[in-house]
Design a protein around this motif. Structure first.
Motif, PDB file in Angstrom:
ATOM      1  N   ASP A 260      -5.396   3.000 -14.143  1.00 29.90           N
ATOM      2  CA  ASP A 260      -5.464   4.294 -13.466  1.00 29.90           C
ATOM      3  C   ASP A 260      -5.638   4.103 -11.958  1.00 29.90           C
ATOM      4  N   CYS A 261      -5.088   5.036 -11.210  1.00 28.08           N
ATOM      5  CA  CYS A 261      -5.232   4.997  -9.758  1.00 28.08           C
ATOM      6  C   CYS A 261      -6.679   5.287  -9.370  1.00 28.08           C
ATOM      7  N   LYS A 262      -7.072   4.725  -8.242  1.00 32.21           N
ATOM      8  CA  LYS A 262      -8.407   4.978  -7.688  1.00 32.21           C
ATOM      9  C   LYS A 262      -8.250   5.505  -6.267  1.00 32.21           C
ATOM     10  N   TYR A 263      -9.269   6.235  -5.805  1.00 30.38           N
ATOM     11  CA  TYR A 263      -9.136   6.955  -4.537  1.00 30.38           C
ATOM     12  C   TYR A 263     -10.350   6.744  -3.633  1.00 30.38           C
ATOM     13  N   LEU A 264     -10.068   6.772  -2.331  1.00 29.96           N
ATOM     14  CA  LEU A 264     -11.105   6.781  -1.304  1.00 29.96           C
ATOM     15  C   LEU A 264     -10.868   8.019  -0.456  1.00 29.96           C
ATOM     16  N   VAL A 265     -11.792   8.959  -0.521  1.00 26.47           N
ATOM     17  CA  VAL A 265     -11.669  10.216   0.224  1.00 26.47           C
ATOM     18  C   VAL A 265     -12.489  10.107   1.505  1.00 26.47           C
ATOM     19  N   TRP A 266     -11.804  10.186   2.643  1.00 22.62           N
ATOM     20  CA  TRP A 266     -12.471  10.109   3.946  1.00 22.62           C
ATOM     21  C   TRP A 266     -12.871  11.510   4.398  1.00 22.62           C
ATOM     22  N   THR A 267     -14.125  11.657   4.863  1.00 23.48           N
ATOM     23  CA  THR A 267     -14.590  12.936   5.395  1.00 23.48           C
ATOM     24  C   THR A 267     -15.051  12.731   6.838  1.00 23.48           C
ATOM     25  N   PRO A 268     -14.866  13.729   7.712  1.00 24.33           N
ATOM     26  CA  PRO A 268     -15.141  13.543   9.145  1.00 24.33           C
ATOM     27  C   PRO A 268     -16.622  13.609   9.482  1.00 24.33           C
ATOM     28  N   SER A 269     -17.009  12.817  10.489  1.00 25.58           N
ATOM     29  CA  SER A 269     -18.376  12.838  11.011  1.00 25.58           C
ATOM     30  C   SER A 269     -18.337  12.634  12.519  1.00 25.58           C
ATOM     31  N   ASN A 270     -19.112  13.437  13.230  1.00 27.03           N
ATOM     32  CA  ASN A 270     -19.263  13.319  14.685  1.00 27.03           C
ATOM     33  C   ASN A 270     -17.950  13.569  15.428  1.00 27.03           C
TER      34      ASN A 270
ATOM     35  N   LEU B 231      -5.999   6.103   0.052  1.00 24.39           N
ATOM     36  CA  LEU B 231      -6.782   6.792   1.068  1.00 24.39           C
ATOM     37  C   LEU B 231      -6.290   8.234   1.217  1.00 24.39           C
ATOM     38  N   LEU B 232      -7.205   9.181   1.051  1.00 24.21           N
ATOM     39  CA  LEU B 232      -6.909  10.590   1.293  1.00 24.21           C
ATOM     40  C   LEU B 232      -7.908  11.122   2.317  1.00 24.21           C
ATOM     41  N   VAL B 233      -7.436  11.927   3.253  1.00 21.34           N
ATOM     42  CA  VAL B 233      -8.286  12.376   4.359  1.00 21.34           C
ATOM     43  C   VAL B 233      -8.535  13.873   4.258  1.00 21.34           C
TER      44      VAL B 233
ATOM     45  N   VAL C 216      -6.986  11.748 -12.530  1.00 20.85           N
ATOM     46  CA  VAL C 216      -8.216  11.100 -12.064  1.00 20.85           C
ATOM     47  C   VAL C 216      -9.159  12.082 -11.390  1.00 20.85           C
ATOM     48  N   THR C 217      -8.622  13.088 -10.703  1.00 18.60           N
ATOM     49  CA  THR C 217      -9.484  14.007  -9.951  1.00 18.60           C
ATOM     50  C   THR C 217      -9.884  15.254 -10.741  1.00 18.60           C
ATOM     51  N   LYS C 218      -9.468  15.346 -11.986  1.00 20.30           N
ATOM     52  CA  LYS C 218      -9.863  16.483 -12.808  1.00 20.30           C
ATOM     53  C   LYS C 218     -11.299  16.287 -13.290  1.00 20.30           C
TER      54      LYS C 218
ATOM     55  N   TYR D 250       0.829  -1.194   0.000  1.00 19.24           N
ATOM     56  CA  TYR D 250       0.000   0.000   0.000  1.00 19.24           C
ATOM     57  C   TYR D 250       0.873   1.257   0.000  1.00 19.24           C
ATOM     58  N   GLU D 251       1.942   1.254   0.767  1.00 17.46           N
ATOM     59  CA  GLU D 251       2.835   2.417   0.823  1.00 17.46           C
ATOM     60  C   GLU D 251       3.405   2.756  -0.556  1.00 17.46           C
ATOM     61  N   LEU D 252       3.736   1.726  -1.321  1.00 21.14           N
ATOM     62  CA  LEU D 252       4.218   1.952  -2.684  1.00 21.14           C
ATOM     63  C   LEU D 252       3.118   2.552  -3.558  1.00 21.14           C
ATOM     64  N   LEU D 253       1.909   2.041  -3.401  1.00 21.32           N
ATOM     65  CA  LEU D 253       0.772   2.574  -4.165  1.00 21.32           C
ATOM     66  C   LEU D 253       0.533   4.041  -3.806  1.00 21.32           C
ATOM     67  N   HIS D 254       0.607   4.348  -2.511  1.00 22.94           N
ATOM     68  CA  HIS D 254       0.359   5.726  -2.076  1.00 22.94           C
ATOM     69  C   HIS D 254       1.420   6.677  -2.621  1.00 22.94           C
ATOM     70  N   THR D 255       2.665   6.204  -2.665  1.00 25.61           N
ATOM     71  CA  THR D 255       3.738   7.029  -3.223  1.00 25.61           C
ATOM     72  C   THR D 255       3.520   7.289  -4.709  1.00 25.61           C
ATOM     73  N   THR D 256       3.055   6.261  -5.418  1.00 27.02           N
ATOM     74  CA  THR D 256       2.846   6.374  -6.871  1.00 27.02           C
ATOM     75  C   THR D 256       1.640   7.234  -7.221  1.00 27.02           C
ATOM     76  N   CYS D 257       0.583   7.123  -6.425  1.00 29.29           N
ATOM     77  CA  CYS D 257      -0.695   7.741  -6.798  1.00 29.29           C
ATOM     78  C   CYS D 257      -1.126   8.868  -5.867  1.00 29.29           C
ATOM     79  N   GLY D 258      -0.326   9.196  -4.886  1.00 33.19           N
ATOM     80  CA  GLY D 258      -0.719  10.171  -3.880  1.00 33.19           C
ATOM     81  C   GLY D 258      -0.905  11.572  -4.426  1.00 33.19           C
ATOM     82  N   PRO D 259      -1.194  12.518  -3.530  1.00 37.36           N
ATOM     83  CA  PRO D 259      -1.405  13.904  -3.957  1.00 37.36           C
ATOM     84  C   PRO D 259      -0.220  14.454  -4.748  1.00 37.36           C
ATOM     85  N   HIS D 260      -0.518  15.337  -5.699  1.00 36.30           N
ATOM     86  CA  HIS D 260       0.494  16.051  -6.486  1.00 36.30           C
ATOM     87  C   HIS D 260       1.247  15.138  -7.469  1.00 36.30           C
TER      88      HIS D 260
END
Length: 584
Positions: free
Chosen positions: A191-201, A224-226, A179-181, A162-172
């Motif tokens: 293509d890379c795929k993303y899971l965007v976590w948003t806060p609740s409670n 995973l992007l938070v 993908v996010t355009k 996962y760390e390798l994937l995050h380095t390859t596909c992470g922000p910037h």
């Protein structure tokens, strides 16, 4: 004779020269694997510290920002404090973590060594981070007992992948930009795929859902992007090397989610047999798994059919306040991976939580200061996590009496000696430190006064500490959240925990600590429940609102009848908790 002597002297000189040359050569080749002891001033830093692990027996120093200041381990004495002797391990940059674990140890004192696997949580953590950027990553093992629950090799390999994937596909990265355009079409399988976590409670809900989201990202090959607001920025270190997990603020839907298709809409569209083209699947999709949301559609998230559709969506935006990990274990396509990652089913949060949630330097300073001042010298540390949802329905006195009934019944705290009042303490008396985490000051104050004014029948000294009492929960306040995170982490360092029912704050604390807590029964009015508390069967958090729909049988079902590693929670009868069926 003189010629013979001269010849022998020449031969001896040559032999000596060769020996010195050989020693120098050996020293040069072994340079990177050697352990060197030397002293340096606290404001000096090694030039290259990517693979340097530092432990010191100097006095405790405050740690703030990025200042490189070394802390004294809590179990070390302060003798010889002036000489800051430091043990430094230097390893080749390309040396693997496995080789470092096998070949190196750190010298804390002349008589104590700490195995490398304890320092990096048996391989969960990498040693390639910059130590000053996250001091807790390199120092937490000094404050926490080694966990008896070891991560398996397969889980560690999944984290490294996962760390390798995050380095390859992470922000910037180019992949992220593509993908996010907005309006991007013709996505390929590569293509890379993303899971965007948003806060609740509140913070407890956020942490348990973040751990669940990370596991879902691993299982679905997503990054995973938070989305952290200002109230979350100062809590944790970045968990992944070489790339941030923070969602960039230029994300197309940072503020407005109104025009994004939802998971419910996708399910409705997919049910139309005459319209199953890929045009139905959007670029961005909101996945709402909150307990207050439409339960009918949440009931299908754990079905393979839903997962096949979700797999085709490039960017999922997750909103949840639940620990939905048990539902991942219900998905047939995930079950083989999960069984290999977690042979002991009740260790999911324990391993992922310790991997993800390293306290930031600001939080770590608060944690270590309090620990050193109040908890370090205690023979035993007992944590009390008290959450009362309605103080009018349940008076403070009832809760305190329930806690005392629980501690006395299970011999967690000694009884008071009614015949004696508190006298001067003997130096060799054993002590127990009681850490109280509550929004209300009454609990800590009442217990502190009681044990200060009376002796115990065992002669033990009981000291009670309460770090804060905010009065009410302030979920979106950064000062409140860092206090809450500090107290959660301090609770996780205790030997025994007593927690309140249905509290995610308590779930995080006992799961990080690898503890099965005593859970208080819900009290009503002035009546103390009998029994006052019950031991949790697992250290996993409870999934409060699990699905009830059996995807294969097409009817409702109690999932505890289908999976032996799921049981109903002690504090939420309809909830589900992962348990290890092979361990009692």
């Amino acid at each position: 004779m003189d010629k013979l002597r001269l010849l022998l002297l020449v031969l001896a000189s040559i032999t000596t020269t060769l020996s010195i040359f050989t020693l120098l050569l050996i020293h040069h080749n072994n340079y990177y694997n050697s352990i060197s002891l030397f002293s340096f001033k606290s404001d000096e830093r090694p030039k290259d510290h990517n693979n340097i692990i530092i432990v010191t027996d100097s006095p405790l120093e405050n740690v703030t920002g990025t200042n490189f200041q070394l802390q004294q381990p809590p179990h070390q004495t302060q003798s010889n404090a002036a000489s800051q002797t430091v043990a430094i391990i230097i390893a080749p940059k390309n040396d693997s973590l496995e080789n470092q674990n096998k070949d190196t140890t750190s010298i804390i004192s002349s008589s104590t060594t700490i195995p490398n696997n304890d320092r990096f949580l048996d391989g969960l953590l990498l040693s390639t981070f910059d130590p000053p950027s996250c001091l807790s990553r390199y120092q937490s093992y000094l404050y926490r007992k080694p966990s008896p629950y070891k991560p398996c090799a397969y889980l560690i390999s999944k984290l490294r992948n996962y760390e390798l994937l995050h380095t390859t596909c992470g922000p910037h990265t180019k992949s992220y930009a593509k993908v996010t355009k907005k309006g991007t079409k013709n996505f390929s399988k590569n293509d890379c795929k993303y899971l965007v976590w948003t806060p609740s409670n509140g913070l407890g809900n956020r942490i348990i859902t973040l751990a669940a989201a990370f596991l879902y990202a691993i299982l679905t090959d997503r990054v995973l992007l938070v989305k952290f607001g200002i109230d979350m920025f100062g809590l944790f270190c970045d968990p992944f090397p070489h790339s941030s997990w923070l969602l960039p603020r230029n994300f197309p839907y940072w503020k407005d989610h109104k025009h994004i298709q939802t998971y419910e809409t996708m399910l409705i569209n997919s049910s139309n047999k005459n319209n199953r083209s890929n045009e139905l699947l959007p670029q961005f999709l909101i996945l709402n798994l909150q307990h207050s949301h439409d339960a009918r559609h949440n009931n299908f998230f754990h079905c393979d059919q839903s997962q096949r559709l979700l797999h085709k969506v490039p960017v999922l935006i997750l909103s949840s306040d639940q620990y939905f990990v048990p539902s991942l274990f219900m998905i047939p396509s995930f079950q083989q991976q999960l069984s290999k990652m977690f042979p002991d089913k009740d260790t999911v949060f324990h391993h992922l939580g310790r991997y993800l949630f390293q306290p930031s330097n600001e939080a770590w300073e608060l944690i270590t200061r309090f620990y050193e001042a109040h908890l370090a010298k205690a023979n035993e540390k007992i944590g009390l996590q008290i959450r009362v949802y309605n103080t009018h329905q349940v008076p403070h006195t009832t809760v305190i009496n329930e806690i005392l009934a629980c501690t006395l019944q299970h011999k967690l705290l000694p009884e008071l000696d009614a015949q004696k009042t508190a006298t001067s303490r003997l130096k060799k008396q054993t002590s127990k430190a009681v850490l109280v985490a509550s929004l209300y000051f009454e609990y800590g104050e009442k217990l502190r006064t009681m044990y200060k004014a009376n002796t115990t029948v065992t002669g033990e000294v009981i000291k009670v500490y309460q770090p804060s009492h905010e009065g009410r929960q302030k979920s979106n306040n950064d000062t409140h959240n860092i206090k809450a995170w500090t107290e959660i982490y301090l609770l996780s360092l205790c030997d025994v925990l007593i927690t309140s029912p249905k509290s995610t704050f308590g779930y995080v604390a006992h799961s990080l600590g690898g503890l099965k807590p005593w859970i208080l029964k819900r009290a009503y009015g002035e009546t103390i429940p009998n029994p006052p508390c019950q031991r949790a069967m697992s250290m996993e958090p409870c999934f409060h609102y699990p699905p009830k729909y059996d995807c294969r049988a097409n009817n409702t079902v109690d999932f505890t009848s289908l999976y032996h590693h799921m049981k109903h929670c002690e504090d939420v009868k309809s909830g589900l908790r992962l348990v290890n069926a092979n361990r009692r």
